[in-house]
Design a protein around this motif. Structure first.
Motif, short mmCIF file in Angstrom:
data_model
loop_
_atom_site.label_atom_id
_atom_site.label_comp_id
_atom_site.label_asym_id
_atom_site.label_seq_id
_atom_site.Cartn_x
_atom_site.Cartn_y
_atom_site.Cartn_z
N VAL A 53 0.96 -1.35 0.85
CA VAL A 53 -0.11 -0.19 -0.52
C VAL A 53 1.07 1.20 -0.05
N LYS A 54 0.27 2.26 -1.26
CA LYS A 54 1.25 3.61 -0.62
C LYS A 54 0.19 4.51 -0.46
N ILE A 55 0.35 6.08 0.37
CA ILE A 55 -1.18 6.79 0.53
C ILE A 55 -0.50 7.66 -0.31
N MET A 56 -0.98 8.37 -1.11
CA MET A 56 -1.18 9.12 -2.22
C MET A 56 -1.65 10.46 -1.40
N GLY A 57 -1.25 11.87 -2.42
CA GLY A 57 -2.11 12.68 -1.60
C GLY A 57 -1.44 14.35 -0.81
N ILE A 58 -2.37 14.57 0.38
CA ILE A 58 -1.52 15.68 1.05
C ILE A 58 -1.85 14.92 2.47
N PRO A 59 -1.59 15.52 3.53
CA PRO A 59 -1.29 15.45 4.59
C PRO A 59 -2.55 15.83 5.28
N SER A 60 -3.13 14.79 6.25
CA SER A 60 -4.50 13.91 6.19
C SER A 60 -5.23 15.48 7.52
N SER A 61 -6.93 15.53 7.41
CA SER A 61 -7.08 16.61 8.92
C SER A 61 -6.24 16.50 9.77
N GLY A 62 -5.64 15.46 10.77
CA GLY A 62 -4.73 15.77 11.57
C GLY A 62 -6.12 15.71 13.01
N VAL A 63 -6.96 15.00 12.78
CA VAL A 63 -7.49 14.79 14.72
C VAL A 63 -7.94 13.73 15.06
N LEU A 64 -6.77 13.11 15.89
CA LEU A 64 -7.05 11.67 16.50
C LEU A 64 -6.08 11.32 17.40
N ASP A 65 -5.77 12.12 18.09
CA ASP A 65 -5.22 11.91 18.67
C ASP A 65 -5.79 11.60 20.01
N TYR A 66 -7.55 12.89 20.01
CA TYR A 66 -7.91 12.44 21.41
C TYR A 66 -9.12 12.13 20.72
N ILE B 171 3.64 9.27 -1.48
CA ILE B 171 3.80 10.30 -2.65
C ILE B 171 2.71 11.24 -1.97
N TYR B 172 3.34 12.62 -2.11
CA TYR B 172 2.84 13.88 -1.73
C TYR B 172 2.28 14.54 -3.42
N LEU B 173 1.29 14.51 -3.27
CA LEU B 173 0.47 15.49 -4.89
C LEU B 173 0.84 17.01 -4.63
N ASP B 174 1.34 17.50 -5.35
CA ASP B 174 1.77 19.14 -5.49
C ASP B 174 0.59 19.26 -6.11
N GLU B 175 0.04 20.86 -6.02
CA GLU B 175 -1.28 21.06 -6.74
C GLU B 175 -1.16 21.48 -8.37
N SER B 176 0.22 20.56 -9.07
CA SER B 176 0.71 20.64 -10.38
C SER B 176 -0.26 19.31 -10.67
N VAL B 177 -0.91 18.46 -9.88
CA VAL B 177 -1.62 16.64 -9.63
C VAL B 177 -2.88 17.62 -10.31
N LYS B 178 -3.74 18.00 -11.27
CA LYS B 178 -4.81 18.63 -11.20
C LYS B 178 -5.50 16.64 -11.18
N ASP B 179 -5.18 15.98 -11.71
CA ASP B 179 -6.24 14.46 -11.97
C ASP B 179 -5.59 13.40 -10.71
N TRP B 180 -6.15 13.44 -9.58
CA TRP B 180 -5.55 12.16 -8.55
C TRP B 180 -5.20 10.92 -9.06
N GLY C 29 -6.12 10.02 -12.27
CA GLY C 29 -5.59 9.39 -13.49
C GLY C 29 -3.40 9.70 -12.65
N PHE C 30 -3.46 9.82 -11.95
CA PHE C 30 -2.19 9.61 -11.61
C PHE C 30 -1.70 8.80 -10.60
N ALA C 31 -3.33 7.96 -10.59
CA ALA C 31 -2.78 7.14 -9.57
C ALA C 31 -3.22 5.88 -10.29
N VAL C 32 -3.75 5.91 -11.54
CA VAL C 32 -3.59 4.65 -12.03
C VAL C 32 -1.97 5.11 -12.65
N ASP C 33 -1.76 5.83 -13.43
CA ASP C 33 -0.33 5.84 -14.07
C ASP C 33 0.43 5.23 -13.18
N TYR C 34 0.70 6.06 -11.89
CA TYR C 34 1.54 5.01 -11.19
C TYR C 34 2.20 3.17 -10.85
#
Length: 472
Positions: free
Chosen positions: A401-414, A453-462, A464-469
């Protein structure tokens, strides 16, 4: 175990407390919320190490509360105080039970219509809206009133709240609606028609299905379309790759997700690659993704535990829930035994932290699926939170498994939030009940789970990017 659900279900019982509480002015409300947070919020000591900063904030909030004249202004003061903790499992919100408008002052209007004649007439016309529609709680007739407006009127509904022919909603030609809730107060938003068979009220997450005239879609096609509208569906996007869209892990979606995987088992097992899209998934329950794990994991899951603050509210709410499930002692035998043990642990340690499972770390063995994808991409964004972040942490432990995108929301400690009785019924207070043993070494709150794998703002179609990867 099912017992994991008890705190969420206990919210139903805790809500009954609000009717017995007093009306408070803004300062009284804030003072009682402060007392409740300082004594029962699991993160209080950690988040108030800078005592001067906290005491200054509290003093300013109390001063502001003295000059408040409206409920809206008071709510802003309360949120200003709770916002200090930067914990999105702490909510202050208006108590709708207290603010319900009396029936005599609400919007009630009868449509003058002959139902028998209406049923006959709609069989002859081709208007996409006119007809008979249903959802879980209502059977509705929709009648065209003018070129700019339709009215949805009650055919069948709970007679405690509705009479036949009362108007349930209005649809306007600009795509907006007025929807009358159970208390007949108005909610407004945008509606959307799908395939001349499904009518969705977007903001209130309510979907009606056409019954008459007979829709073009079959029952199975309607179910698939509803799943898609609700952001819970499976789609083959190439000869090698299947996408699973999971926008919600709420309790109401647990059975739906399990059925979705079961109904599409052949397609899932034959796919070489999976994309699991949990963007915008704000969480819910870990039970929602349990049937996915056998397909995506390659090994056991190492799980960091939590400890609960043995507060009076947690004890009382747990006892209330126990009374509820005890009504069916045979069906709930296992849950009753487990919950009694937990309540005893809490009562033996008032004001202390309790680890129900004793060990801080648990290793969960997963019975892996015989057929599963060779690689999986999980798409996550900054609206992926809470239980969905737990899913990310579990998925990260798989070798495929690879997590792809940007950092998640951050609501898990409490987490494991419930409503807390603090003595006033103007507003509701929601707070978490446990803290994670990841702390302080591995915080997630306001940081998020980091993607592989960080997807910066230049990646519009996430996608499509994942399929290609995956495929190239």
């Amino acid at each position: 175990m099912k017992i994991k659900l008890f705190v969420w279900m206990a919210v139903v019982f805790s809500c009954n407390l609000w009717n017995a509480q007093a009306q408070c002015n803004c300062k009284e409300t804030l003072q009682k919320i402060i007392l409740k947070i300082e004594s029962e919020y699991p993160g209080f000591n950690t988040k108030t190490k800078d005592k001067f900063l906290y005491e200054t904030l509290k003093k300013n909030a109390l001063y502001s509360s003295e000059n408040v004249r409206t409920d809206e202004a008071c709510l802003e003061v309360l949120k200003g105080y709770t916002g200090f903790f930067k914990d999105r499992h702490i909510w202050v919100l208006p108590n709708q039970i207290n603010q319900t408008v009396p029936r005599t002052e609400t919007h009630t209007e009868l449509l003058n219509i002959n139902l028998k004649k209406f049923r006959k007439d709609i069989q002859k016309q081709k208007d996409e809206f006119e007809g008979i529609w249903k959802n879980d709680g209502y059977e509705i007739g929709i009648k065209k009133l003018s070129d700019k407006q339709y009215a949805g009127f009650i055919i069948k509904a709970d007679p405690t709240y509705w009479k036949p022919n009362e108007i349930k909603f209005r649809l306007f030609s600009d795509g907006s609606y007025e929807y009358y809730s159970q208390d007949h107060s108005i909610q407004k938003g945008k509606y959307q028609m799908y395939d001349n068979a499904l009518l969705s009220f977007n903001e209130i997450k309510s979907i009606f299905t056409k019954q008459l005239p007979s829709p073009a879609l079959s029952a199975n096609e309607m179910e698939s379309k509803i799943n898609e509208i609700n952001g819970t569906y499976i789609k083959k996007i190439s000869s090698k790759t299947v996408m699973i869209r999971l926008q919600y892990f709420s309790y109401s979606f647990v059975d739906q997700i399990e059925k979705l995987l079961k109904d599409n088992k052949k397609m899932l097992e034959e796919a070489e690659y999976w994309i699991i899209d949990v963007r915008g998934n704000g969480g819910g329950t870990d039970n929602a993704y349990r049937t996915i794990l056998p397909y995506i994991m390659t090994n056991s899951i190492r799980r960091v535990g939590v400890e609960y603050l043995a507060s009076p509210t947690l004890i009382q709410t747990s006892e209330n829930y126990l009374k509820g499930i005890a009504k069916d002692s045979i069906k709930n035998k296992e849950d009753i035994t487990s919950l009694k043990t937990r309540i005893a642990q809490l009562k033996s340690n008032p004001g202390k932290y309790v680890n129900y499972n004793q060990d801080k770390i648990a290793v969960d063995s997963i019975s892996l699926a015989v057929k599963s994808p060779s690689q999986i991409v999980v798409l996550a964004d900054n609206h992926t939170g809470s239980a969905a972040e737990n899913f990310l942490l579990n998925a990260k432990q798989s070798k495929k498994v690879k997590i792809m995108g940007i950092p998640s929301s951050g609501v898990l400690d409490y987490a494991n939030a419930m409503f807390f009785d603090y003595g006033c019924n103007n507003y509701k207070l929601l707070m978490p009940t446990y803290r994670s043993f990841r702390l302080p070494d591995y915080p997630i709150d306001n940081i998020g789970v980091q993607p592989d794998i960080y997807l910066d703002e230049s990646v519009k179609d996430w996608i499509g990017f994942a399929v290609d990867y995956l495929e190239n």
